[in-house]
Design a protein around this motif. Sequence first.
Motif, PDB file in Angstrom:
ATOM      1  N   TYR A  39      33.830  42.754  50.302  1.00 11.93           N
ATOM      2  CA  TYR A  39      32.987  43.549  51.197  1.00 11.93           C
ATOM      3  C   TYR A  39      33.844  44.390  52.127  1.00 11.93           C
ATOM      4  N   LEU A  40      34.876  43.780  52.725  1.00 13.37           N
ATOM      5  CA  LEU A  40      35.738  44.515  53.650  1.00 13.37           C
ATOM      6  C   LEU A  40      36.483  45.643  52.937  1.00 13.37           C
ATOM      7  N   THR A  41      36.919  45.383  51.710  1.00 10.43           N
ATOM      8  CA  THR A  41      37.612  46.407  50.940  1.00 10.43           C
ATOM      9  C   THR A  41      36.684  47.575  50.640  1.00 10.43           C
ATOM     10  N   GLU A  42      35.470  47.267  50.195  1.00  8.63           N
ATOM     11  CA  GLU A  42      34.497  48.317  49.892  1.00  8.63           C
ATOM     12  C   GLU A  42      34.116  49.091  51.158  1.00  8.63           C
ATOM     13  N   ARG A  43      33.957  48.388  52.252  1.00  9.07           N
ATOM     14  CA  ARG A  43      33.608  49.035  53.518  1.00  9.07           C
ATOM     15  C   ARG A  43      34.701  50.009  53.947  1.00  9.07           C
ATOM     16  N   GLU A  44      35.961  49.593  53.786  1.00 10.79           N
ATOM     17  CA  GLU A  44      37.078  50.462  54.146  1.00 10.79           C
ATOM     18  C   GLU A  44      37.140  51.692  53.244  1.00 10.79           C
ATOM     19  N   SER A  49      39.785  53.428  57.025  1.00 10.68           N
ATOM     20  CA  SER A  49      40.358  52.297  57.763  1.00 10.68           C
ATOM     21  C   SER A  49      40.051  52.441  59.247  1.00 10.68           C
ATOM     22  N   ALA A  50      40.067  51.321  59.922  1.00 17.65           N
ATOM     23  CA  ALA A  50      39.800  51.306  61.361  1.00 17.65           C
ATOM     24  C   ALA A  50      40.945  52.005  62.081  1.00 17.65           C
TER      25      ALA A  50
END
Length: 76
Positions: A39-44, A49-50
């Motif tokens: 999920y974090l990879t897809e969100r990024e 990136s933040a």
Amino acid sequence: MTEVLNDAIADYEHKQFWQEVNERVEQVQRENPEGWTGYLTEREMILGSAPRTRRIASEWEGLITIPEEKNETHPR
């Protein structure tokens, strides 16, 4: 009086909603760490990136200090 009660109920429901969201996120992190990483990879990929630092509008510079940047010389 009714408005005060309605506001209190709305505030309670809002807090309950976010408490449940946080509990579900923690549950997924615990029970499905691979899925959470995906999920974090897809969100990024979607959002990018933040940012490494917080940025503020130029007209606010010097008027506020981001919490982690506080020091004794700039108490705000």
